[in-house]
Write a protein that holds these residues in place. Structure first.
Motif, PDB file in Angstrom:
ATOM      1  N   VAL A  22      45.516  36.095  48.231  1.00  0.00           N
ATOM      2  CA  VAL A  22      45.956  37.449  48.537  1.00  0.00           C
ATOM      3  C   VAL A  22      45.380  38.472  49.999  1.00  0.00           C
ATOM      4  CG1 VAL A  22      45.959  38.251  46.170  1.00  0.00           C
ATOM      5  CG2 VAL A  22      44.159  38.205  47.080  1.00  0.00           C
ATOM      6  N   ALA A  23      45.877  39.202  51.076  1.00  0.00           N
ATOM      7  CA  ALA A  23      45.492  38.912  52.225  1.00  0.00           C
ATOM      8  C   ALA A  23      45.280  40.425  51.974  1.00  0.00           C
ATOM      9  CB  ALA A  23      46.692  39.144  53.259  1.00  0.00           C
ATOM     10  N   LEU A  24      43.517  40.984  52.795  1.00  0.00           N
ATOM     11  CA  LEU A  24      43.184  42.203  52.718  1.00  0.00           C
ATOM     12  C   LEU A  24      42.878  43.325  53.580  1.00  0.00           C
ATOM     13  CD1 LEU A  24      41.055  41.503  49.353  1.00  0.00           C
ATOM     14  CD2 LEU A  24      43.032  42.460  48.790  1.00  0.00           C
ATOM     15  N   ASP A  25      42.919  44.425  53.776  1.00  0.00           N
ATOM     16  CA  ASP A  25      41.983  44.811  54.884  1.00  0.00           C
ATOM     17  C   ASP A  25      40.667  44.720  54.524  1.00  0.00           C
ATOM     18  OD1 ASP A  25      44.188  45.924  56.218  1.00  0.00           O
ATOM     19  OD2 ASP A  25      45.116  47.598  54.744  1.00  0.00           O
ATOM     20  N   LEU A  26      39.964  45.015  55.846  1.00  0.00           N
ATOM     21  CA  LEU A  26      38.101  44.896  55.217  1.00  0.00           C
ATOM     22  C   LEU A  26      37.672  46.706  55.218  1.00  0.00           C
ATOM     23  CD1 LEU A  26      37.253  43.515  58.980  1.00  0.00           C
ATOM     24  CD2 LEU A  26      37.054  42.162  57.088  1.00  0.00           C
ATOM     25  N   GLU A  27      39.285  47.959  54.807  1.00  0.00           N
ATOM     26  CA  GLU A  27      38.322  49.041  55.378  1.00  0.00           C
ATOM     27  C   GLU A  27      38.772  49.156  53.920  1.00  0.00           C
ATOM     28  OE1 GLU A  27      40.749  48.083  57.491  1.00  0.00           O
ATOM     29  OE2 GLU A  27      39.455  48.636  58.981  1.00  0.00           O
ATOM     30  N   ASN A  28      39.574  48.340  53.240  1.00  0.00           N
ATOM     31  CA  ASN A  28      39.927  48.286  51.600  1.00  0.00           C
ATOM     32  C   ASN A  28      40.083  47.707  51.070  1.00  0.00           C
ATOM     33  OD1 ASN A  28      40.137  49.942  48.981  1.00  0.00           O
ATOM     34  ND2 ASN A  28      42.671  49.749  49.673  1.00  0.00           N
ATOM     35  N   PRO A  29      38.996  46.141  50.795  1.00  0.00           N
ATOM     36  CA  PRO A  29      38.749  45.127  50.222  1.00  0.00           C
ATOM     37  C   PRO A  29      38.728  45.012  48.379  1.00  0.00           C
ATOM     38  CG  PRO A  29      36.709  45.105  50.761  1.00  0.00           C
ATOM     39  CD  PRO A  29      37.734  47.058  51.119  1.00  0.00           C
ATOM     40  N   HIS A  30      39.952  45.445  47.865  1.00  0.00           N
ATOM     41  CA  HIS A  30      39.714  45.466  46.712  1.00  0.00           C
ATOM     42  C   HIS A  30      40.747  45.051  45.293  1.00  0.00           C
ATOM     43  CE1 HIS A  30      37.042  48.764  44.783  1.00  0.00           C
ATOM     44  NE2 HIS A  30      37.829  49.040  46.940  1.00  0.00           N
ATOM     45  N   VAL A  31      41.020  43.560  44.347  1.00  0.00           N
ATOM     46  CA  VAL A  31      41.824  43.210  43.834  1.00  0.00           C
ATOM     47  C   VAL A  31      41.576  42.796  42.481  1.00  0.00           C
ATOM     48  CG1 VAL A  31      41.076  41.219  44.693  1.00  0.00           C
ATOM     49  CG2 VAL A  31      43.465  41.188  44.007  1.00  0.00           C
ATOM     50  N   MET A  32      42.892  43.793  41.512  1.00  0.00           N
ATOM     51  CA  MET A  32      42.091  42.743  40.058  1.00  0.00           C
ATOM     52  C   MET A  32      41.675  41.851  39.818  1.00  0.00           C
ATOM     53  SD  MET A  32      42.195  45.229  37.880  1.00  0.00           S
ATOM     54  CE  MET A  32      41.800  45.008  36.393  1.00  0.00           C
ATOM     55  N   SER A  33      40.760  42.023  39.423  1.00  0.00           N
ATOM     56  CA  SER A  33      40.507  40.453  38.476  1.00  0.00           C
ATOM     57  C   SER A  33      40.818  40.177  38.048  1.00  0.00           C
ATOM     58  CB  SER A  33      38.582  40.976  37.906  1.00  0.00           C
ATOM     59  OG  SER A  33      37.757  39.696  37.296  1.00  0.00           O
ATOM     60  N   VAL A  34      40.371  38.612  38.094  1.00  0.00           N
ATOM     61  CA  VAL A  34      41.245  37.197  36.832  1.00  0.00           C
ATOM     62  C   VAL A  34      40.447  36.922  35.890  1.00  0.00           C
ATOM     63  CG1 VAL A  34      43.301  37.310  38.441  1.00  0.00           C
ATOM     64  CG2 VAL A  34      41.455  35.664  38.257  1.00  0.00           C
ATOM     65  N   VAL A  35      39.569  37.716  36.002  1.00  0.00           N
ATOM     66  CA  VAL A  35      38.470  37.071  34.612  1.00  0.00           C
ATOM     67  C   VAL A  35      39.189  37.299  33.358  1.00  0.00           C
ATOM     68  CG1 VAL A  35      36.321  37.263  33.402  1.00  0.00           C
ATOM     69  CG2 VAL A  35      36.634  37.197  35.915  1.00  0.00           C
ATOM     70  N   ASP A  36      39.618  38.444  32.595  1.00  0.00           N
ATOM     71  CA  ASP A  36      40.698  38.136  31.479  1.00  0.00           C
ATOM     72  C   ASP A  36      41.670  37.344  31.630  1.00  0.00           C
ATOM     73  OD1 ASP A  36      42.244  39.457  33.278  1.00  0.00           O
ATOM     74  OD2 ASP A  36      42.531  40.145  31.799  1.00  0.00           O
ATOM     75  N   VAL A  37      42.227  36.354  32.563  1.00  0.00           N
ATOM     76  CA  VAL A  37      43.657  35.866  32.914  1.00  0.00           C
ATOM     77  C   VAL A  37      43.103  34.198  32.389  1.00  0.00           C
ATOM     78  CG1 VAL A  37      45.056  34.720  33.716  1.00  0.00           C
ATOM     79  CG2 VAL A  37      44.373  37.039  33.827  1.00  0.00           C
ATOM     80  N   TYR A  38      41.771  33.617  33.411  1.00  0.00           N
ATOM     81  CA  TYR A  38      40.901  32.655  33.588  1.00  0.00           C
ATOM     82  C   TYR A  38      39.508  33.810  33.530  1.00  0.00           C
ATOM     83  CZ  TYR A  38      45.472  31.208  35.570  1.00  0.00           C
ATOM     84  OH  TYR A  38      46.822  30.928  35.453  1.00  0.00           O
TER      85      TYR A  38
END
Length: 244
Positions: free
Chosen positions: A162-178
């Motif tokens: 996944v590619a993110l902006d430096l100003e908004n570096p948010h992505v959903m955690s996958v810990v509940d999947v893996y």
């Protein structure tokens, strides 16, 4: 399951359609550590490396990649996940990378794990990459997160990115999947500042809790902090005297 060779829409990267632009741009890298002028004592100051990124893949992908792409496309359709969630497919050195829309990462990961024709049961690692240009040139979404998945059922490996902006570096955690991604996501937060929303305990894992900044970002000072050695203070490499 979608039939192989079905016509691909412009938004269907799994069907082999090229996106409007590549996820990352190529650029020439100068020097070993991005140091300019004086201060590079590594001996690599004159190094010139041509940047290179593999082009988006087109059908036929080859090997088991086409069968996998058809199965994944059908699984996304069944779950009501738009195929545009896969922004780009890249195949390089016999490895497949799926560039995933950040907002859809969690859904795609769960699909890859649960679909009986996919069964990617194990996440072997999560890591970060900062593609920011050393010279400060603008780069679209330079902060990447990479997930390495393994199907023990079918003995296959794929990479999600996944590619993110430096100003908004948010992505959903996958810990509940893996669950194995727990400490890997913590390390990626610690080193790159990526915020994994929903992580059960997103805290530092390598640096002290009160550390300022994320050491593996390109904007972080080279060499970090001065080093004390036998009463002497050694400055970071980019602040040292050049001997050429």
């Amino acid at each position: 399951m979608a039939a192989p060779g079905d016509a691909a829409t412009p938004s269907d990267a799994l069907g082999g359609a090229r996106p409007a632009q590549r996820m990352t741009e190529t650029r020439t890298r100068s020097g070993m550590f991005g140091v300019r002028g004086s201060g590079d004592t590594s001996g690599y100051g004159g190094l010139r490396l041509q940047g290179w990124a593999p082009a988006p893949a087109e059908r036929p992908f080859g090997g088991w990649f086409d069968e996998f792409a058809d199965e994944l496309g059908a699984a996304l359709d069944e779950r009501g996940i738009p195929r545009a969630a896969i922004e780009q497919v890249t195949i390089d050195r016999d490895e497949m990378t799926l560039y995933v829309e950040p907002a859809r990462l969690h859904e795609v990961a769960r699909t890859l794990r649960d679909d009986p024709g996919l069964r990617f049961e194990f996440c072997s690692g999560v890591s970060g990459v900062d593609y920011s240009a050393p010279d400060g040139a603008p780069v679209d979404r330079p902060l990447h997160v990479v997930y390495h998945l393994l199907s023990m059922t079918y003995r296959r490996r794929v990479r999600l990115e996944v590619a993110l902006d430096l100003e908004n570096p948010h992505v959903m955690s996958v810990v509940d999947v893996y669950p194995t991604a727990d400490w890997h996501e913590r390390e990626t937060w610690d080193m790159y500042g990526v915020v994994f929303d929903g992580h059960p305990a997103l805290t530092r894992i390598l640096m002290p809790d009160d550390w300022d900044g994320h050491p593996q970002r390109k904007s972080y000072p080279l060499g970090g902090i001065p080093v004390e050695y036998k009463g002497a203070e050694i400055p970071p490499p980019d602040e040292r005297r050049a001997y050429s």
